[in-house]
Write an enzyme that holds these catalytic residues in place. Structure first.
Site, PDB file in Angstrom:
ATOM      1  N   ARG A  98      -6.403   1.939  -1.303  1.00 38.79           N
ATOM      2  CA  ARG A  98      -5.621   1.656  -2.505  1.00 38.79           C
ATOM      3  C   ARG A  98      -4.783   0.400  -2.355  1.00 38.79           C
ATOM      4  O   ARG A  98      -4.505  -0.297  -3.308  1.00 38.79           O
ATOM      5  CB  ARG A  98      -4.725   2.869  -2.821  1.00 38.79           C
ATOM      6  CG  ARG A  98      -3.746   2.676  -3.969  1.00 38.79           C
ATOM      7  CD  ARG A  98      -4.507   2.562  -5.274  1.00 38.79           C
ATOM      8  NE  ARG A  98      -3.632   2.245  -6.396  1.00 38.79           N
ATOM      9  CZ  ARG A  98      -3.296   1.016  -6.778  1.00 38.79           C
ATOM     10  NH1 ARG A  98      -3.750  -0.021  -6.115  1.00 38.79           N
ATOM     11  NH2 ARG A  98      -2.507   0.828  -7.810  1.00 38.79           N
ATOM     12  N   TYR A  99      -4.328   0.138  -1.113  1.00 43.51           N
ATOM     13  CA  TYR A  99      -3.437  -0.999  -0.846  1.00 43.51           C
ATOM     14  C   TYR A  99      -4.197  -2.060  -0.056  1.00 43.51           C
ATOM     15  O   TYR A  99      -5.162  -1.754   0.635  1.00 43.51           O
ATOM     16  CB  TYR A  99      -2.208  -0.515  -0.065  1.00 43.51           C
ATOM     17  CG  TYR A  99      -1.442   0.550  -0.803  1.00 43.51           C
ATOM     18  CD1 TYR A  99      -0.594   0.214  -1.847  1.00 43.51           C
ATOM     19  CD2 TYR A  99      -1.604   1.898  -0.489  1.00 43.51           C
ATOM     20  CE1 TYR A  99       0.089   1.190  -2.551  1.00 43.51           C
ATOM     21  CE2 TYR A  99      -0.920   2.888  -1.189  1.00 43.51           C
ATOM     22  CZ  TYR A  99      -0.081   2.528  -2.216  1.00 43.51           C
ATOM     23  OH  TYR A  99       0.593   3.487  -2.924  1.00 43.51           O
ATOM     24  N   ARG A 133      -4.248  -1.600   4.208  1.00 47.26           N
ATOM     25  CA  ARG A 133      -4.264  -0.326   4.914  1.00 47.26           C
ATOM     26  C   ARG A 133      -5.076   0.716   4.165  1.00 47.26           C
ATOM     27  O   ARG A 133      -5.185   0.652   2.938  1.00 47.26           O
ATOM     28  CB  ARG A 133      -2.849   0.189   5.167  1.00 47.26           C
ATOM     29  CG  ARG A 133      -1.991   0.303   3.921  1.00 47.26           C
ATOM     30  CD  ARG A 133      -0.519   0.145   4.295  1.00 47.26           C
ATOM     31  NE  ARG A 133       0.376   0.454   3.194  1.00 47.26           N
ATOM     32  CZ  ARG A 133       0.679  -0.401   2.216  1.00 47.26           C
ATOM     33  NH1 ARG A 133       0.131  -1.594   2.180  1.00 47.26           N
ATOM     34  NH2 ARG A 133       1.520  -0.051   1.265  1.00 47.26           N
ATOM     35  N   CYS A 171      -5.235  22.849   7.538  1.00 48.07           N
ATOM     36  CA  CYS A 171      -3.811  22.750   7.860  1.00 48.07           C
ATOM     37  C   CYS A 171      -3.354  24.047   8.520  1.00 48.07           C
ATOM     38  O   CYS A 171      -3.972  25.092   8.354  1.00 48.07           O
ATOM     39  CB  CYS A 171      -2.979  22.547   6.586  1.00 48.07           C
ATOM     40  SG  CYS A 171      -2.989  20.848   5.966  1.00 48.07           S
ATOM     41  N   CYS A 195       1.149  24.164   2.358  1.00 52.76           N
ATOM     42  CA  CYS A 195       2.397  23.953   1.638  1.00 52.76           C
ATOM     43  C   CYS A 195       2.127  24.188   0.158  1.00 52.76           C
ATOM     44  O   CYS A 195       1.151  23.679  -0.389  1.00 52.76           O
ATOM     45  CB  CYS A 195       2.897  22.528   1.843  1.00 52.76           C
ATOM     46  SG  CYS A 195       3.110  22.111   3.587  1.00 52.76           S
ATOM     47  N   CYS A 223       1.567  21.071  -2.112  1.00 56.93           N
ATOM     48  CA  CYS A 223       0.636  20.083  -1.552  1.00 56.93           C
ATOM     49  C   CYS A 223       0.109  19.097  -2.594  1.00 56.93           C
ATOM     50  O   CYS A 223      -0.314  19.474  -3.685  1.00 56.93           O
ATOM     51  CB  CYS A 223      -0.545  20.793  -0.910  1.00 56.93           C
ATOM     52  SG  CYS A 223      -1.710  19.668  -0.124  1.00 56.93           S
ATOM     53  N   ARG A 243      -2.603  17.455  -2.206  1.00 63.04           N
ATOM     54  CA  ARG A 243      -4.055  17.623  -2.264  1.00 63.04           C
ATOM     55  C   ARG A 243      -4.429  19.097  -2.386  1.00 63.04           C
ATOM     56  O   ARG A 243      -5.368  19.574  -1.763  1.00 63.04           O
ATOM     57  CB  ARG A 243      -4.718  16.972  -1.046  1.00 63.04           C
ATOM     58  CG  ARG A 243      -4.339  15.518  -0.925  1.00 63.04           C
ATOM     59  CD  ARG A 243      -5.283  14.658  -0.127  1.00 63.04           C
ATOM     60  NE  ARG A 243      -4.769  13.290  -0.143  1.00 63.04           N
ATOM     61  CZ  ARG A 243      -3.879  12.812   0.736  1.00 63.04           C
ATOM     62  NH1 ARG A 243      -3.461  13.576   1.739  1.00 63.04           N
ATOM     63  NH2 ARG A 243      -3.429  11.577   0.642  1.00 63.04           N
ATOM     64  N   ASP A 276       4.640  14.843  -6.364  1.00 68.35           N
ATOM     65  CA  ASP A 276       3.580  14.358  -7.247  1.00 68.35           C
ATOM     66  C   ASP A 276       3.326  15.400  -8.339  1.00 68.35           C
ATOM     67  O   ASP A 276       3.595  16.584  -8.155  1.00 68.35           O
ATOM     68  CB  ASP A 276       2.295  14.115  -6.446  1.00 68.35           C
ATOM     69  CG  ASP A 276       2.492  13.020  -5.407  1.00 68.35           C
ATOM     70  OD1 ASP A 276       3.281  12.091  -5.670  1.00 68.35           O
ATOM     71  OD2 ASP A 276       1.865  13.097  -4.328  1.00 68.35           O
ATOM     72  N   ASP A 309       5.155   8.256  -6.124  1.00 70.08           N
ATOM     73  CA  ASP A 309       3.744   7.868  -6.124  1.00 70.08           C
ATOM     74  C   ASP A 309       3.273   8.085  -7.562  1.00 70.08           C
ATOM     75  O   ASP A 309       3.197   9.216  -8.038  1.00 70.08           O
ATOM     76  CB  ASP A 309       2.949   8.725  -5.125  1.00 70.08           C
ATOM     77  CG  ASP A 309       1.800   7.940  -4.505  1.00 70.08           C
ATOM     78  OD1 ASP A 309       1.386   6.912  -5.094  1.00 70.08           O
ATOM     79  OD2 ASP A 309       1.299   8.347  -3.444  1.00 70.08           O
ATOM     80  N   LYS A 364       2.514   3.762  -4.828  1.00 72.75           N
ATOM     81  CA  LYS A 364       3.886   4.104  -4.468  1.00 72.75           C
ATOM     82  C   LYS A 364       4.860   3.043  -4.993  1.00 72.75           C
ATOM     83  O   LYS A 364       4.632   1.854  -4.822  1.00 72.75           O
ATOM     84  CB  LYS A 364       4.023   4.168  -2.947  1.00 72.75           C
ATOM     85  CG  LYS A 364       3.225   5.291  -2.297  1.00 72.75           C
ATOM     86  CD  LYS A 364       3.516   5.342  -0.808  1.00 72.75           C
ATOM     87  CE  LYS A 364       2.734   6.437  -0.110  1.00 72.75           C
ATOM     88  NZ  LYS A 364       1.314   6.086   0.093  1.00 72.75           N
TER      89      LYS A 364
HETATM   90  C1  LIG Z   1       0.682   6.359   1.163  1.00 72.23           C
HETATM   91  C2  LIG Z   1      -0.610   5.722   1.337  1.00 72.23           C
HETATM   92  C3  LIG Z   1      -0.810   4.777   2.354  1.00 72.23           C
HETATM   93  C4  LIG Z   1       0.267   4.375   3.332  1.00 72.23           C
HETATM   94  O1  LIG Z   1       1.349   3.804   2.684  1.00 72.23           O
HETATM   95  P1  LIG Z   1       2.618   3.241   3.479  1.00 72.23           P
HETATM   96  O2  LIG Z   1       3.554   2.851   2.394  1.00 72.23           O
HETATM   97  O3  LIG Z   1       2.153   2.088   4.281  1.00 72.23           O
HETATM   98  O4  LIG Z   1       3.142   4.335   4.349  1.00 72.23           O
HETATM   99  C5  LIG Z   1      -2.057   4.186   2.429  1.00 72.23           C
HETATM  100  N1  LIG Z   1      -3.040   4.502   1.568  1.00 72.23           N
HETATM  101  C6  LIG Z   1      -2.863   5.390   0.587  1.00 72.23           C
HETATM  102  C7  LIG Z   1      -4.001   5.684  -0.350  1.00 72.23           C
HETATM  103  C8  LIG Z   1      -1.641   6.048   0.444  1.00 72.23           C
HETATM  104  O5  LIG Z   1      -1.484   6.953  -0.535  1.00 72.23           O
END
Ligand SMILES: *Cc1c(COP(=O)(O)O)cnc(C)c1O
Length: 336
Positions: free
Chosen positions: A73-74, A77, A86, A90, A93, A95, A254, A291, A298
């Site tokens: 998504r980002y 990362r 798990c 929770c 959750c 998910r 969420d 989120d 986020k």
């Molecule tokens: C939360 C998340 C991350 C990691 O986000 P950080 O802000 O770097 O902790 C990476 N990918 C996805 C899809 C996420 O939801």
């Protein structure tokens, strides 16, 4: 204390028909009263079935899933869902849709697919292994996953998201720590939501991970009836630092179907941050995050500290809510 009456068991089984239940013996043992903060997090509530507002997948993770179990998504990362298993399910959750009686973990083929994707995405420098809870996997299996990712030169850091140190801390053992230690730089983000979760056992688990050279961060979820007060959160962050865990995020829950009864207001989150910021160290202050629905991602939120601005003259408020002027200097670029 006899926790469940016959009537309660019936009520719970109606819920578990739809949303399964699992609680480790250790975590169950932390419950001191019906409806206490531990109870609320892990024991099914009838409200789960009454929630008509949430969506099964509000973050639209499905839309950012180029290969099985990997979410991108980002820019730099990715998230890798290593297992849907798990130690505790929770009730809030994110998910909830993935939880089922049948546990399923990443297969060799899926792992190869994810690694292949990463090999072709050199802009990715950070792989977050999550789930489910990756620390429920056998050590050898988790190592195979980490080793495959570590083999990629452009991946700088590997992160693991887990609740095991909180909900089943005795699982953190020497063999796990010795394995993890071989794959630095490695970070572990845990999830403690209430001070009652910080026990001699969870303290020991965090110590062992920290002694293996692992940076520990905490991701709390702001939950109604659990930690939606400044007093509880201040106590939590203070005690987290004392067990070598740095508060990282405080998430608004969420909008997941079946979790509506945990929702609190954004204002409640901001009030908590205002009560920590300045009154406690910057080290103790988590970043408040929403989120967004529909896959917006986020969004970090902070209390407003710039109360007025006239050109380069700012009026700032400090933690005591006293206003001070701040005269900005021209930026380097402006001076050109
Ligand atoms: C939360 C998340 C991350 C990691 O986000 P950080 O802000 O770097 O902790 C990476 N990918 C996805 C899809 C996420 O939801």
């Amino acid at each position: 204390m006899r926790l469940f009456t016959e009537e309660m068991r019936k009520e719970i089984s109606i819920v578990t028909h739809r949303y399964p239940m699992r609680v480790s013996g250790y975590y169950l043992g932390l419950i001191t009263d019906r409806g206490d903060p531990i109870y609320r997090q892990c024991i099914p509530a009838p409200e789960e079935l009454e929630d008509v507002t949430g969506q099964p997948d509000p973050l639209h993770e499905g839309a950012h899933c180029p290969v099985a179990r990997l979410y991108h998504r980002y820019p730099d990362r990715v998230l890798l869902l290593a297992t849907n298993n798990c130690a505790v399910y929770c009730r809030f959750c994110t998910r909830k849709r993935n939880i089922s009686e049948k546990s399923s973990s990443i297969s060799d083929r899926e792992l190869a697919g994810a690694v292949d994707y990463l090999r072709h995405h050199e802009e990715v420098h950070d792989v977050l292994i999550s789930g489910g809870d990756p620390l429920t996997l056998p050590v050898e299996r988790l190592e195979a996953i980490i080793r495959a990712i570590r083999a990629l030169a452009h991946i700088d850091i590997i992160r693991i998201g887990t609740r095991i140190p909180c909900v089943d801390p005795v699982r953190i053992d020497e063999s796990l720590c010795a394995m993890l230690k071989r794959y630095h730089p490695l970070y572990v983000n845990v999830q403690f939501n209430h001070p009652a979760e910080i026990t001699p056992e969870s303290k020991k688990a965090c110590s062992m991970l920290a002694d293996a050279g692992i940076q520990l961060g905490n991701q709390s979820v702001l939950l109604k009836g659990v930690n939606d007060s400044p007093e509880v959160m201040k106590e939590l962050v203070r005690r987290l630092l004392a067990i070598r865990v740095k508060p990282y995020y405080l998430f608004l829950p969420d909008l997941v179907k079946g979790t509506g009864h945990f929702r609190t207001s954004l204002e409640c989150g901001l009030e908590i941050i205002r009560s920590i910021q300045g009154f406690m160290s910057g080290m103790a202050t988590p970043q408040l995050v929403i989120d967004l629905e529909n896959g917006g991602g986020k969004v970090p939120l902070s209390p407003v500290n710039v109360v007025d601005r006239q050109g380069g003259r700012y009026t700032l408020r400090n933690f005591e809510n006293v206003r001070y002027d701040y005269v900005d200097s021209p930026s380097c670029k402006a001076r050109g």
